[in-house]
Write an enzyme that holds these catalytic residues in place. Structure first.
Site, PDB file in Angstrom:
ATOM      1  N   HIS A 102       1.028  -1.201   0.082  1.00  0.00           N
ATOM      2  CA  HIS A 102       0.010  -0.147  -0.030  1.00  0.00           C
ATOM      3  C   HIS A 102       0.874   1.298   0.211  1.00  0.00           C
ATOM      4  O   HIS A 102       1.929   1.299   0.746  1.00  0.00           O
ATOM      5  CB  HIS A 102      -1.246   0.005   1.459  1.00  0.00           C
ATOM      6  CG  HIS A 102      -0.407   0.323   2.398  1.00  0.00           C
ATOM      7  ND1 HIS A 102      -0.160   1.288   2.926  1.00  0.00           N
ATOM      8  CD2 HIS A 102       0.174  -0.688   3.349  1.00  0.00           C
ATOM      9  CE1 HIS A 102       0.503   1.198   4.390  1.00  0.00           C
ATOM     10  NE2 HIS A 102       0.646  -0.037   4.642  1.00  0.00           N
ATOM     11  N   ASP A 139       6.342   1.955   5.921  1.00  0.00           N
ATOM     12  CA  ASP A 139       4.894   1.468   6.041  1.00  0.00           C
ATOM     13  C   ASP A 139       4.047   2.527   5.047  1.00  0.00           C
ATOM     14  O   ASP A 139       3.322   3.366   5.435  1.00  0.00           O
ATOM     15  CB  ASP A 139       4.170   1.540   7.392  1.00  0.00           C
ATOM     16  CG  ASP A 139       2.958   1.206   7.439  1.00  0.00           C
ATOM     17  OD1 ASP A 139       2.397   0.159   6.699  1.00  0.00           O
ATOM     18  OD2 ASP A 139       2.163   1.423   8.464  1.00  0.00           O
ATOM     19  N   GLU A 148      -4.794   1.342   2.951  1.00  0.00           N
ATOM     20  CA  GLU A 148      -4.678   0.445   3.998  1.00  0.00           C
ATOM     21  C   GLU A 148      -4.802   1.004   5.184  1.00  0.00           C
ATOM     22  O   GLU A 148      -5.496   0.241   6.255  1.00  0.00           O
ATOM     23  CB  GLU A 148      -3.391  -0.511   3.757  1.00  0.00           C
ATOM     24  CG  GLU A 148      -3.160  -1.558   4.528  1.00  0.00           C
ATOM     25  CD  GLU A 148      -2.691  -1.138   5.823  1.00  0.00           C
ATOM     26  OE1 GLU A 148      -2.548  -2.298   6.697  1.00  0.00           O
ATOM     27  OE2 GLU A 148      -2.029  -0.054   6.123  1.00  0.00           O
TER      28      GLU A 148
END
Length: 838
Positions: free
Chosen positions: A190, A202, A236
Site C-alpha cells: 500500500h 509503512d 490500507e
C-alpha cells in the site's frame, strides 16, 4: 528456567566430589553401577583438594560464560546480517533502483487517503514507472488497470466497527505470459500513509520493491507459467479498505490462487514471515525452497493471531473475503519511529531493500512457475510448523508429522523417567520424593520470580520512572533479568541447604535434570494436545538434553565432569538454547517499541518485566476540535472548542507538563455520558486503550470543508419500525457514532442488520473515507421502538478529521505543538464533532 537450573547444576558437578558415595538417607544412584571407592584424602592435603576444587569451579564458570557469550554473538550476528552472500543473477533484483523509487514516493510527503499526494502525485508516479517497464518488457505482457471502488464491510478489530469507503484508488498490474494465463499469484503493498508521516517503511518501501520486482520479472529469462498480479493499494491505513475493494469487486480476482502481502511494523531490518495459510502448507514449502534470506516463525504467527498485538493487515481481508491463502511479511526492526515523522527513506538500509527484493522476487518466480498454484485445492489441507535457523535455512514440516515426533519424544522421556522410578521402588530410595520436591521448588520459584519482578515493575511505574529503559533496552534486561536471576539462585540455594544439604552433588544434579525434563515434557504434551505449532520449542528442550544424557550418562558417572564430557553436555543444550534465544531476541526487537505506543491502560514495565522473567526462566496525538451538540428539535445545546490531547505513551504528560504547564491534571477530559464515545472525535475505537486524555480550551476553528449532516427522510415501515435516511458531506475522513436510546434497537441499516453490527458498550462506530472525489454519503437506519419516544429514538454524532490541506492545523495548534520537547513525536490535525438526536 529449567535451563538455568541445569547450568547451575552443571557448574556444581565440576567440583572434585562427584565420585563420593551418597550418604545414608540420600537415596541410591537411580541407575547404579559398581564404582570404586575413592581413597580418603591424606592429612595435610585438604588445602590442595580445596584448591583443585576451586580451580575446577572457576574453569566451569569460565566455560559457562564463554558458552553464553557465544550464543549471544551468534544471535546478534544472524539478526544483523541482512544479506547472506552476493547476488550474481543477471535477472536479479536491483536495490539501488528500488531505493530511487522509495525516495521519489516519500518526497511527496504524508499520503493520507483523499490527499493530492496520495490520489494524484503517487498514482501518477506509479503509472509512469509501470509504463516504462511495460515498454521494455520482452518476455511477458503487462496490463494496467486503475480501480476506484466503493463499498463497506464490518470488522471485529478494536472491539468491532463498520467501515465505508468511496472512490478510493487501487493501481493494479497483471504480468502474464504472451499467451495469457488461467491462474495468478497476487503481490500486495500500500502506498498511502498515516497522517504526518512520510511512511517510508509503512509501506512505500514495499511498493518500491514491488516496482523493481515487476521490472525484473518482465524481463526474466525464465518463462512464467502463471500470471503475477501486483496490487498497489491506496487505502490500507484506513483499516484495510482498498484491499477489500479489490478482492470483492475486481474482475481479476477469479484468477488468484495465492498472495504475498508486504507490510511493516518497524523500519528496516529483516522482513519476518509471521502469518501463512490458512492451511495450504505448500505455500510455506515454496517460501522455504525459494527465499534467499529466510526469516520466518510459526511462533510469531500464533502470537499475532492470538490478538495480543492490536494490529491487522490486508492478509485478513484476502483470507476472510477472498478465501485465498497467502504469506504475510513485515519489517520489524526499529519500531520506535514507525508511524512517525522520522519514518524517512534514509533510515531504511539498502541491505534491507536488497534482501526483501531478493526474497519476494524468488518466491514470486517460484510460485508463478509451480504446479501447485494451478491446482492449489489438491494441496490445501494441513498446517505447517516452520522456523528459520539463524537466517540460513527454514525448517518446515507438517503439523501432523510434528505431533507424531512430539509424542515419540514425550514417550522416550516418560520411559527414561519410568525406569528411574521403578529402580527407586525396588531399591527403596527416596528418588520419587526428591523429584516431586524438586518440581514443587521449581514451580514455587517461578511463581516468586514473576511476583517479585511484577512488584518491582509496579513500583517503578508508580514512582514515575516507567519506561526509563525505552531507548536503552539493555537497562530493562539488567534490571528485571538480574532480579529474576537473583531470586532463582536464592531459592535453589535455600532448597539445597534446607533439604538437600547432605546429598551427593552428582545425585542432586541428576534429580534437577529430571525435574527440568519432567516439566518440559508436560509442556510438550500440553502444547501438542492443544494443536499448537509452537510445541516444537518444548520438543527441543526434551529431545536434545535427553539425547545427550543418554549418550554420556554412564561415562559421566564413571569419570566425573571432564572437559570433554562438559563440552558434549553443553553441545546437547546448544541447539535449544540458541534457537530459543534467537526467538526471544526477535520478539524483544518487535515488542519493545510497541510498548511505547500501547496506550495508557497497560503498564509497559509490567508487560516487559513479565517477558523478561519468562526469558530468564527459559507518541502523542493531538486534535484541535470543535464540538457542537444538538437536541431533538435541532437546537444547539452545547458548543465548545479545544485541543484534545491523547497520549499513546503510558507515562502520560508527566514529562511534558514542565515544558507546557497548562497541560496538567486540571484539564483532564471528562466523559459526556449522554454522547456516543464520550463526546470526542475518536478516529478509531481505541477508547478502551486510551482512557486518559486532556482537553485544553481553545478558540473555535472555522473549517473550509465543514461537515453537513441532514435527515433526508423518515417514515414508518409495515413492521411498525422507523426508517431514517441521512446524508453527510465533509472531508475525506469522517467517523460516525450511533447510540440507540433506551427502548429502541437497530434492526437494519445500510451497513448490515443489527446482528452484524459491532456494539461498543451500547455505541456503534462507523469509519468512512473517500478518495479525491466522491458524492455525498447517504446511509439509512431501521429502528424498532417499543413505545412513543418523546426524547427521540437515536443519538447520532459525526466527526470530521482533516489530515491535509488548509484545514489540517490552526495557528493555535501549531504554536502549542512547537512548545513540546524535541523528543516528543507529535501528530496533529483538526477535527469537529457534531451530535444530533432523532
Amino acid at each position: 528456567m529449567s535451563t538455568v537450573v541445569r547450568e547451575s547444576r552443571g557448574v556444581r558437578i565440576r567440583g572434585a566430589r562427584t565420585a563420593e558415595p551418597p550418604p545414608a538417607g540420600s537415596g541410591p544412584d537411580p541407575d547404579p553401577e559398581p564404582e570404586p571407592s575413592p581413597p580418603p584424602p591424606r592429612k595435610g592435603r585438604d588445602g590442595g583438594v580445596r584448591a583443585v576444587g576451586a580451580v575446577a569451579e572457576a574453569a566451569a564458570l569460565l566455560l559457562v560464560a564463554v558458552y553464553l557469550l557465544l550464543l549471544w554473538a551468534l544471535v546478534q550476528l544472524s539478526l544483523q546480517q541482512l544479506v547472506v552472500g552476493p547476488s550474481h543473477n543477471r535477472d536479479g533484483f536491483n536495490a539501488n533502483t528500488a531505493r530511487k523509487h522509495l525516495q521519489h514516493i516519500t518526497d511527496f510527503g504524508p499520503r493520507p487517503v483523499g490527499s493530492p499526494a496520495n490520489e494524484i502525485l503517487t498514482v501518477n508516479y506509479l503509472l509512469k514507472q509501470i509504463q516504462k517497464i511495460k515498454e521494455n518488457a520482452v518476455a511477458n505482457s503487462i496490463v494496467v488497470d486503475i480501480q476506484r471502488p466503493t463499498g463497506f464491510f464490518s470488522i471485529d478489530f478494536l472491539g468491532g466497527f463498520s467501515s465505508y469507503y468511496d472512490n478510493i484508488t487501487n493501481v493494479v498490474v497483471k504480468l502474464e505470459p504472451k499467451n495469457g494465463a488461467k491462474h495468478a499469484v497476487l503481490a500486495n503493498c500500500h502506498f498511502d500513509s498515516v497522517a504526518n508521516s512520510p511512511g517510508a517503511s509503512d509501506d512505500a518501501v514495499s511498493c518500491a520493491v514491488m516496482l523493481e520486482v515487476l521490472n525484473a520479472l518482465s524481463n526474466s529469462s525464465t518463462p512464467l507459467r502463471h500470471a503475477v498480479i501486483f496490487l498497489f493499494n491506496g487505502a490500507e491505513e484506513n483499516v484495510l479498505q482498498a484491499s477489500h475493494g479489490f478482492i470483492t469487486q475486481h474482475p481479476w480476482v477469479k484468477l488468484i490462487r495465492a498472495f504475498i502481502n508486504l507490510e511493516a511494523a518497524g523500519v528496516g531490518g529483516k522482513e519476518l514471515v509471521f502469518q501463512t495459510g490458512p492451511e495450504n502448507p505448500w505455500l510455506v514449502q515454496a517460501y522455504a525452497r525459494a527465499a534467499k534470506h529466510p526469516f520466518a516463525s510459526v511462533v510469531g504467527q500464533e502470537v499475532f493471531q492470538s490478538g495480543i498485538i492490536p494490529s491487522d493487515t490486508d492478509f485478513r481481508i484476502y483470507r476472510d473475503y477472498g478465501n485465498i491463502p497467502g504469506i504475510d511479511l513485515a519489517f520489524i526492526e526499529n519500531g520506535y519511529i514507525y508511524h512517525t515523522k522520522y519514518d524517512t527513506a534514509d533510515r531504511i538500509p539498502l541491505d534491507s531493500i536488497k534482501r526483501a527484493g531478493d526474497n519476494i522476487l524468488a518466491v514470486l518466480q517460484y510460485l508463478a512457475t509451480s504446479e501447485e498454484l494451478a491446482d492449489s485445492t489438491q494441496y490445501r489441507h494441513g498446517t505447517m510448523i516452520f522456523f528459520d535457523v539463524l537466517g540460513l535455512f527454514v525448517v518446515a514440516y507438517p503439523q501432523r508429522i510434528g505431533a507424531i515426533i512430539n509424542y515419540l519424544v514425550a514417550v522416550a522421556a516418560i520411559v527414561y523417567l519410568g525406569k528411574k522410578f521403578s529402580l527407586s521402588v525396588n531399591q527403596g530410595s527416596h528418588y520419587r520424593r526428591d523429584l516431586l520436591y524438586g518440581i514443587g521448588v521449581t514451580i514455587i520459584c517461578w511463581f516468586i520470580i514473576f511476583v517479585t519482578t511484577l512488584i518491582v515493575a509496579v513500583f517503578v511505574s508508580l514512582t514515575g520512572h516507567a519506561m526509563s529503559w525505552y531507548s536503552h533496552f539493555y537497562v530493562s534486561v539488567i534490571l528485571y533479568g538480574s532480579i529474576a536471576l537473583v531470586k532463582l539462585i536464592l531459592i535453589h540455594t535455600l532448597a539445597k541447604n534446607l533439604y538437600y544439604g547432605n546429598m551427593n552433588e552428582f545425585y542432586l544434579a541428576e534429580v534437577y535434570f529430571d525435574v527440568s525434563l519432567t516439566i518440559w515434557c508436560c509442556a510438550l504434551i500440553y502444547f501438542t494436545q492443544r494443536n499448537l505449532c509452537s510445541a516444537y520449542v518444548p520438543g527441543l528442550w526434551v529431545a536434545f538434553p535427553l539425547f545427550v544424557k543418554l549418550l554420556i550418562g554412564k561415562e559421566l558417572k564413571q569419570k566425573g565432569a571432564t572437559v570433554k564430557l562438559t563440552a558434549i553436555y553443553f553441545l546437547g543444550l546448544f541447539i535449544p538454547h540458541l534457537l530459543t534465544m534467537y526467538l526471544f531476541w526477535g520478539a524483544f526487537e518487535m515488542f519493545t517499541p510497541i510498548l511505547g505506543r500501547s496506550g495508557t491502560e497497560i503498564p509497559p514495565d509490567v508487560a516487559l518485566a513479565s517477558i523478561i522473567a519468562a526469558c530468564t526462566i527459559i507518541l502523542t496525538t493531538y486534535f484541535h476540535t470543535t464540538r457542537t451538540f444538538h437536541d431533538l428539535n435541532g437546537e444547539i445545546t452545547k458548543r465548545d472548542a479545544g485541543i484534545w490531547i491523547n497520549g499513546f505513551d503510558y507515562t502520560l504528560m508527566s514529562h511534558v507538563t514542565p515544558h507546557v504547564p497548562e497541560i496538567n491534571h486540571t484539564i483532564r477530559s471528562s466523559c459526556e455520558n449522554d454522547a456516543p464515545f464520550c463526546g470526542f472525535p475518536w478516529f478509531l475505537p481505541v477508547h478502551s486503550l486510551i482512557r486518559k486524555n486532556w482537553y485544553l480550551p481553545a478558540a473555535e476553528i472555522l473549517l473550509k470543508t465543514p461537515v453537513a449532516f441532514k435527515l433526508l427522510s423518515k417514515f414508518k415501515m409495515p413492521s411498525q419500525s422507523m426508517k431514517l435516511t441521512f446524508e453527510v458531506t465533509g472531508p475525506s475522513h469522517m467517523t460516525l457514532y450511533i447510540r440507540p436510546l433506551e427502548g429502541t434497537r437497530i434492526i437494519g441499516s445500510s451497513f448490515g442488520d443489527g446482528s452484524t453490527l459491532y456494539n461498543n458498550y451500547g455505541d456503534y462506530f462507523v469509519f468512512y473515507s473517500h478518495g479525491l472525489q466522491a458524492p455525498a454519503w447517504q446511509f439509512w437506519l431501521e429502528i424498532q421502538t417499543l413505545d412513543l419516544m418523546p426524547d427521540g429514538m437515536v443519538v447520532i454524532a459525526v466527526a470530521s478529521h482533516h489530515f491535509f490541506g488548509e484545514d489540517q492545523r490552526t495557528a493555535e495548534l501549531i504554536a502549542l505543538e512547537r512548545r513540546f520537547p524535541e523528543w516528543c513525536v507529535v501528530s496533529s490535525w483538526s477535527s469537529s464533532y457534531n451530535l444530533f438526536v432523532f
